[in-house]
Design a protein around this motif. Structure first.
Motif, PDB file in Angstrom:
ATOM      1  N   UNK A   1       0.832  -1.201   0.000  1.00  0.00           N
ATOM      2  CA  UNK A   1       0.000   0.000   0.000  1.00  0.00           C
ATOM      3  C   UNK A   1       0.866   1.249   0.000  1.00  0.00           C
ATOM      4  N   UNK A   2       1.914   1.246   0.801  1.00  0.00           N
ATOM      5  CA  UNK A   2       2.734   2.448   0.872  1.00  0.00           C
ATOM      6  C   UNK A   2       3.442   2.703  -0.457  1.00  0.00           C
ATOM      7  N   UNK A   3       3.969   1.650  -1.052  1.00  0.00           N
ATOM      8  CA  UNK A   3       4.657   1.821  -2.338  1.00  0.00           C
ATOM      9  C   UNK A   3       3.697   2.397  -3.370  1.00  0.00           C
ATOM     10  N   UNK A   4       2.504   1.845  -3.443  1.00  0.00           N
ATOM     11  CA  UNK A   4       1.552   2.318  -4.445  1.00  0.00           C
ATOM     12  C   UNK A   4       1.047   3.728  -4.124  1.00  0.00           C
TER      13      UNK A   4
ATOM     14  N   UNK B   1       3.361   6.261  -5.274  1.00  0.00           N
ATOM     15  CA  UNK B   1       3.499   6.425  -6.712  1.00  0.00           C
ATOM     16  C   UNK B   1       4.367   5.392  -7.417  1.00  0.00           C
ATOM     17  N   UNK B   2       4.755   4.304  -6.713  1.00  0.00           N
ATOM     18  CA  UNK B   2       5.420   3.218  -7.443  1.00  0.00           C
ATOM     19  C   UNK B   2       4.436   2.714  -8.496  1.00  0.00           C
ATOM     20  N   UNK B   3       4.927   2.397  -9.687  1.00  0.00           N
ATOM     21  CA  UNK B   3       3.996   2.060 -10.758  1.00  0.00           C
ATOM     22  C   UNK B   3       3.509   0.615 -10.671  1.00  0.00           C
ATOM     23  N   UNK B   4       4.289  -0.210 -10.008  1.00  0.00           N
ATOM     24  CA  UNK B   4       3.856  -1.581  -9.822  1.00  0.00           C
ATOM     25  C   UNK B   4       4.546  -2.182  -8.611  1.00  0.00           C
TER      26      UNK B   4
END
Ligand code: SF4
Ligand code: SF4
Ligand code: SF4
Ligand code: SF4
Lengths: 155, 316, 353
Positions: A55-58, A61-64
């Protein structure tokens, strides 16, 4: 801090130390060609996967996000991935509710010997992310954060 | 009411204290009461305004209580009793140290809906409740308002108004408003497009003050002073005021409640800026139901789904 | 009332738009989706301004943002210095004039608690002070106190002009605007037309009538000593505070709670130093590096909240640090009533057995 015309797409990969990290290594040693989007974080076991990592990565703004571990029943710690898959499935089903695209998250199992399979997993998931384009994340970066991203290659 | 007083009076010698509700600064606000003497018992009230879920106090009070051999009495509504069930399941509460008075619940009032339904806005001097009607008295006279019109969201979807896990049930059982789990408010969010949902939550969460009332009112948020949301090492959130950090805090709460939330709705009730934060957890509860046919707090012997596994599981 | 202006209801939006040309104007306004939820928001045309409703959160954030950047920093790699990098700082800031329009007297008065701490030294806080100097408060004479309000019990009242630069007095068809300070007069000059004598008379009547009202019982301003006597009476604090959840809601909605924390938030080589709201109700507030916490539980924390407002602050600055707006009482999830706690401080008869 020059603006790039197009932000490079990024996939964060969480790979277990015993199987998938080895699988990725095998793919590398065998020189299987892979798209360059993935950045790998090695974790001791998928049982270490906190759904919050996804959740934090997404949200940032991490794309995947790609998670991969030992095949069920093959966990180095016997049961880590049994716990993991419940959490990962739960978070996968939860993401769309908060407006995060579930297609940006994939979890799978790849053993250390499956270099070929690793290549397929990365290629397929990268294609999905290419198709989806940049992830808007949740909320905006502050100006300082955007600057930080440009300055350090991998924040 | 009289039965409640009489019942506890008769038992009081065996109880260390009783946790219930008493009238707060105005009759519309019953407030949690920790009654330590027989005379205090007369302060107890029980009506559809008794909103706070008292099970939130149990882990702490049991930890601090002296070992006198006496039990701690606690009044619980239906939803509160599910929270107790979950606390017992996870080993945070020793059921045998409690004396649980279950109160079949007609539903609780949403204060904002009540304010809207009232014609007068004058301070309330008296409240009574009978046959599904609230009688609200102020200097402008007495108004009768149907409870059904001003019901809290949690109560509209309640399947367990009749307490579980109680030592005694005082009052007649009430017919549940729902017999099957109902997720219509989750459905309403899911009817939006992905883009709209993101915008919806960004707007709702932008109001969040990060006062942490939602977390602290949650009976299953057992970390208390050790919450990840405020930790700097590891650092999950910053002190910035942006939506992203607020969002992350709510994801921490929601994910830590996955397969544990008892749908008591307290997190949403206490939010000063009206963010429907219980929806996150309702979605989690629905996933737990779909994947593992699990409902937190209904079976004290069950293991929460994320604390166990099933090797034969397929499809995930 | 020598000088006064009249503002018709229908002209409110226009007047606010006019004020917005030179300043950030903050007004109580409701959200589109939640009509019952009134907060202070920056005025923009079309906003649903709600002078009729008490705002949920105080106007504190106008002068004391929930989180504000104190300075920005960038690290530049430079191997010629021992640290291996140089740090560049940038604390440039612009301060726009601000008008808080339509707050209640208690909201304006709340900043009188901030002032001695932030502007009078020994340490003057430039961030707060600069904004404070450019802020004008126009408060509405208050006619809808609820059961949680207690401004009179802290030495104020629903028509109190103290802390306000101008007063809005509701009259037939609109408001009479009465300047209290010169800054208030300068602000009102361009937006209102001179009030007619009968409007001034009506306004004076409202002012007199509301001025006579008492909101809240008794006085809570002289209990500094009683607090000290109660300090080490755990039974007293438990009796009142066992129900507290130790959240930060009461301090965050409060117009006079000013505690903050300062953190560096960085990513990569860049970051900023920010100041954000903190609260004595949070465990981290007093957690020491050793792991020891001198206020280990909600009892000590809430005791501090009471002591700070009604004992330590008065001892130091000669006034209580509470403006009686009632927000902490009204919005507390479990209806903890600070008035009751303070009122009971000197009680001889123990409330608890
Ligand atoms: S959710 Fe059910 S038990 Fe809980 S307050 Fe509402 S009606 Fe009562
Ligand atoms: S998350 Fe909300 S609804 Fe669920 S148990 Fe906690 S307070 Fe109740
Ligand atoms: S109670 Fe509301 S404002 Fe406070 S932290 Fe929770 S969601 Fe945010
Ligand atoms: S008094 Fe109320 S608002 Fe304040 S910390 Fe305690 S529970 Fe929260």
């Amino acid at each position: 801090m020059s603006e790039k015309n197009e932000r490079q797409l990024r996939i964060v990969g969480f790979l277990c130390n015993w199987c998938s990290y080895g699988g990725a290594d095998t793919a590398g040693v065998c020189r299987f060609k892979q798209p360059p989007l993935l950045r790998i974080i090695r974790i001791p076991c998928t049982g270490r996967m906190d759904p919050l990592f996804v959740v934090k990565a997404l949200a940032q703004g991490a794309d995947g996000v790609l998670v991969s571990g030992c095949h069920p029943k093959d966990c180095h710690y016997a049961v880590g991935n049994f716990y993991a898959r419940r959490r990962l499935e739960l978070v996968k089903r939860f993401l769309p509710f908060v407006g995060l695209d579930p297609r940006r998250f994939h979890y799978t199992w790849v053993s250390a010997s499956e270099g070929q399979r690793w290549q397929e997993v990365v290629t397929e998931f990268s294609a999905v992310i290419q198709e989806l384009g940049p992830n808007p994340g949740i909320g905006a970066d502050t100006p300082m954060e955007t600057a930080g991203q440009a300055a350090s290659a991998f924040a | 009411m009289d039965t409640l007083h009489a019942h506890l009076e008769a038992l009081f010698d065996d109880l260390e204290l009783v946790i219930g509700w008493e009238t707060g600064y105005e009759p519309l606000r019953p407030t949690p009461a920790f009654l330590r003497s027989r005379e205090d018992l007369s302060r107890l009230v029980w009506n559809p305004l008794c909103a706070p879920n008292l099970s939130v106090y149990l882990p702490g009070i049991l930890k601090d209580a002296k070992e006198t051999g006496k039990k701690i009495g606690v009044c619980l509504k239906g939803c509160d009793s599910r929270s107790l069930g979950a606390l017992v399941q996870e080993g945070f509460v020793e059921r045998e140290r409690l004396y649980v008075v279950g109160l079949p619940c007609p539903g609780t009032v949403d204060p904002e809906a009540l304010a809207e339904a009232r014609k007068s806005s004058a301070p309330v001097t008296h409240v009574s409740f009978r046959d599904g009607l609230l009688a609200i008295t102020s200097r402008d006279g007495t108004e009768e308002i149907e409870l059904e019109r001003v019901l809290a969201r949690r109560c509209r979807r309640c399947r367990h108004p009749n307490p579980l896990h109680a030592d005694v049930i005082l009052g007649d059982p009430v017919p549940p408003r729902r017999t099957e789990p109902s997720f219509s408010d989750v459905d309403a969010v899911e009817a939006m497009s992905l883009e709209e949902r993101r915008a919806y939550w960004e707007e709702e969460l932008s109001r969040c003050l990060r006062c942490y009332a939602c977390r602290n009112a949650c009976p299953l948020c057992v970390c208390r002073d050790r919450c990840l949301a405020e930790s700097r090492t590891p650092k999950w959130t910053t002190q910035r005021d942006g939506v992203r950090d607020k969002f992350l805090f709510h994801m921490i709460h929601a994910l830590h409640l996955a397969g544990r939330c008892t749908e008591c709705g307290e997190c949403e009730r206490v939010c000063p800026v009206g963010i429907p934060v219980a929806l996150f957890k309702e979605k989690m509860a629905r996933i737990a139901l779909e994947l593992w046919d699990y409902q937190a707090g209904t079976d004290p012997a069950a293991t929460p789904p994320l604390q166990t596994f099933d090797p034969s599981e397929t499809g995930i | 009332m020598e000088q006064a202006f009249f503002l018709a209801d229908a002209e409110l939006q226009e007047a606010l738009a006019g004020l917005s040309a030179q300043a950030d104007v903050w007004v109580p306004a409701s959200d589109a989706r939640k009509p019952g939820l009134v907060r202070f928001r920056r005025f923009q045309p079309g906003l649903t301004v709600r002078l009729d409703a008490r705002s949920l959160v105080s106007a504190k954030e106008v002068l004391f943002p929930r989180s504000e950047t104190l300075l920005r920093f960038t690290k530049e790699k430079d191997l010629s210095v021992p640290a291996g990098h140089r740090i560049h700082l940038d604390d440039a800031r612009t301060v726009r004039p601000v008008v808080v329009f339509g707050c209640r007297p208690c909201d304006a008065r709340g900043f009188l608690t901030f002032d001695p701490v932030f502007t009078k030294g020994p340490y003057r806080d430039p961030y707060y002070s600069e904004r404070r100097e450019k802020t004008t408060f126009v408060s509405l004479v208050c006619r809808d106190a609820d059961a949680a309000c207690f401004c009179s019990a802290v030495g104020s009242g629903p028509a109190d002009p103290e802390g306000s630069d101008a007063q809005l007095i509701p009259v037939d068809g609109g408001y009479v605007l009465r300047p209290v300070t010169e800054r208030g007069a300068a602000l009102l000059e361009p937006i209102g037309r001179t009030a007619a004598p009968e409007q001034i008379r009506e306004a004076q009547d409202v002012l007199d009538q509301v001025g006579r009202e008492t909101v809240g019982e008794g006085s809570l301003t002289t209990l500094a000593e009683a607090f000290r006597a109660r300090f080490q009476d755990p039974a007293f604090w438990h009796a009142h505070i066992d129900k507290c959840l130790s959240c930060g809601l009461c301090t965050f909605v409060c117009p006079t709670c000013y505690c903050f924390t300062i953190t560096d938030e960085a990513r990569g080589l860049n970051g900023e130093r920010i100041r954000s709201w903190d609260a004595c109700m949070f465990p981290h507030f007093t957690l020491e590096a050793s792991g020891h916490n001198p206020r280990p539980s909600k009892v000590e924390r809430y005791r501090n909240r009471v002591g700070h407002k009604f004992s330590y602050f008065p001892a130091r600055y000669g006034q209580v640090a509470c403006c009686g707006c009632g927000r902490c009482v009204r919005h507390c999830p479990v209806s903890v009533d600070i008035r009751a706690v303070v009122r009971d401080l000197p009680a001889q008869e123990e409330a608890h057995a």
